[in-house]
Motif scaffolding. Structure first.
Motif, PDB file in Angstrom:
ATOM      1  N   LEU A  21      -3.436   6.653   5.994  1.00 20.17           N
ATOM      2  CA  LEU A  21      -3.825   6.519   4.611  1.00 20.17           C
ATOM      3  C   LEU A  21      -3.655   7.859   3.916  1.00 20.17           C
ATOM      4  O   LEU A  21      -3.907   8.914   4.503  1.00 20.17           O
ATOM      5  N   LEU A  67      -0.984   4.534  -1.316  1.00 17.83           N
ATOM      6  CA  LEU A  67      -2.238   4.510  -0.571  1.00 17.83           C
ATOM      7  C   LEU A  67      -2.036   4.724   0.924  1.00 17.83           C
ATOM      8  O   LEU A  67      -3.010   4.990   1.643  1.00 17.83           O
ATOM      9  N   GLY A 102      -5.878   6.560  -0.569  1.00 20.36           N
ATOM     10  CA  GLY A 102      -6.181   5.379   0.227  1.00 20.36           C
ATOM     11  C   GLY A 102      -7.486   5.507   0.977  1.00 20.36           C
ATOM     12  O   GLY A 102      -8.302   4.576   1.013  1.00 20.36           O
ATOM     13  N   TYR A 125       0.822  -1.214   0.000  1.00 17.92           N
ATOM     14  CA  TYR A 125       0.000   0.000   0.000  1.00 17.92           C
ATOM     15  C   TYR A 125       0.856   1.264   0.000  1.00 17.92           C
ATOM     16  O   TYR A 125       0.484   2.278  -0.601  1.00 17.92           O
TER      17      TYR A 125
END
Length: 438
Positions: A412, A402, A416, A397
């Motif tokens: 995030l 993200l 994200g 991620y």
């Protein structure tokens, strides 16, 4: 390494994650454990909430996947309300209640505001024979604008003791409301808003849905502007999804037709635009779906306590609860629900006893919807470093833009946050990935 979906079509089967393990894994043979949880005293410091499900609506929206009933008469409504009160009477005598006050109460649906002022008053009077929510941090009541009247709004404030109204506006354009099967029109939103402001509620939320069928960029900007003009304490924006049991989903599957819902990239762009406009007006982002005008005033007691493992006594047909860590759902069929209560039994339908790992995953994925995780919280509560435990997922991620990782915090990015639900299944156990959610 794991990365989340990007701009693909909104297909049937998309879902909003509200629990873990997936509901499809809950079984009736787990009910003895539910009974045991209800029959034993609670952990003293576990917050307690109450959910009441009112399953009636004037119309069924084409995107709705909840247990709702339309075309009901007054006698049918009254029988249900009587059963709901009897259920709460039974629940109030179970050991899990302990001496705990309700920290939060939530009237959901369906359409709780479908009930008349007289029915609401009778409901409140009967409930107070068994329970009280006078000291609750938050008493939330969901409203469909077209069901409100000045008298009903006053009843909610003065008789029911509601502290937070959530108004299901969804869109301000009549053609889109009609296309999507909503029962109200925009003029009813503005009429209801006058009554709500006059009644002096401290906390009013407006719901919008990004991606309703027929939505365009110009219309979405119009929606955001209208919501800003109303200046609610909080704004909730859902991205339209297509679970299996909706009118739109049945049409897509039955006729092999194209999805009429905007793709995920477009919906995220619409939510991003709304977040930008509201934050420019002084609002703060509270989760992937919510903005609040004053974070010191609005704390979403229902959401925050439930996401951290609070007990939730769920009442009403098909409603979901949580007692001493054990999940349960009430019976989903009306005749069965009513007859079970009328025979003097709780209408329990199925349950699930999560492992310690599953409790951790549940809390982690739900709290990530706020846009961040504090690593010490999980070390202290579960004795687990969630960063190390899912290092490959987090690295993926981060590489995809993200998420970012700090000393004691995972955050995030805006990209994200706006697709967080699609990121969460990567943390599921292997046996719960790629299974039907509900």
């Amino acid at each position: 390494m794991t990365s989340a979906p990007s701009d693909k079509k909104t297909e049937v089967g998309s879902y909003f994650i509200s629990n873990y393990p997936p509901y499809s894994q809950w079984k009736s043979d787990q009910l003895p454990a539910v009974e045991t949880a209800l029959d034993n005293p609670p952990t003293e410091d576990t917050p307690l909430g109450l959910y009441l499900h009112i399953p009636f609506c004037r119309k069924r929206c084409k995107f709705c996947y909840f247990k709702v009933f339309t075309d009901v008469n007054a006698a049918e409504v009254q029988r249900y309300v009587d059963a709901l009160c009897d259920e709460i009477s039974m629940v109030s005598r179970r050991a899990v209640m302990g001496d705990r006050p309700f920290r939060f109460v939530y009237f959901g649906g369906g359409t709780p505001s479908f009930l008349s002022p007289k029915q609401l008053t009778k409901l409140a009077d009967r409930l107070r024979q068994h329970i009280t929510w006078d000291g609750a941090e938050e008493v939330t009541f969901e409203c469909e604008p077209g069901t409100l009247s000045e008298t009903k709004v006053k009843t909610l404030r003065e008789v029911m003791g509601v502290t937070r109204l959530s108004l299901g506006v969804e869109n301000f354009t009549d053609a889109i409301l009609e296309e999507n099967g909503r029962a109200h029109l925009s003029k009813q939103v503005f009429a209801a808003w006058e009554w709500i402001e006059a009644a002096g509620f401290n906390n009013v939320n407006i719901d919008l849905i990004a991606g309703m069928v027929g939505e365009t960029w110009d219309n979405w900007k119009f929606n955001v502007q209208k919501a800003l003009e109303m200046s609610p304490e909080s704004l909730t924006i859902y991205q339209m999804e297509l679970p299996y049991n909706t009118v739109y989903s049945a049409d897509i599957l039955g006729n092999q037709s194209e999805s009429p819902v905007a793709d995920w990239g477009t919906k995220r762009d619409w939510v991003r635009y709304a977040f930008d406009e509201f934050t420019a007006a002084g609002y703060a982002v509270s989760s992937a779906y919510t903005l609040v005008k004053d974070p010191q005033k609005v704390n979403f007691s229902y959401r925050d306590n439930l996401w951290k493992g609070a007990d939730l006594l769920a009442t009403g047909i098909a409603s979901f609860g949580h007692a001493s860590g054990v999940h349960y759902q009430n019976l989903p069929h009306m005749d069965q629900y009513l007859s079970t209560i009328e025979s003097g039994q709780l209408p329990l339908g199925r349950g699930f006893v999560p492992t310690d790992l599953q409790k951790l995953i549940r809390e982690m994925i739900l709290l990530l919807k706020r846009g961040y995780l504090e690593l010490d919280y999980f070390r202290n509560k579960f004795d687990v470093d969630v960063l190390d435990r899912w290092r490959d997922v987090w690295d993926g991620y981060v590489e995809s833009g993200l998420a970012t990782i700090g000393d004691d915090r995972v955050e995030l990015t805006s990209d994200g946050l706006l697709q967080v639900d699609s990121m969460l299944p990567a943390f599921f156990e292997p046996e719960h990935q790629n299974v039907r959610y509900t």
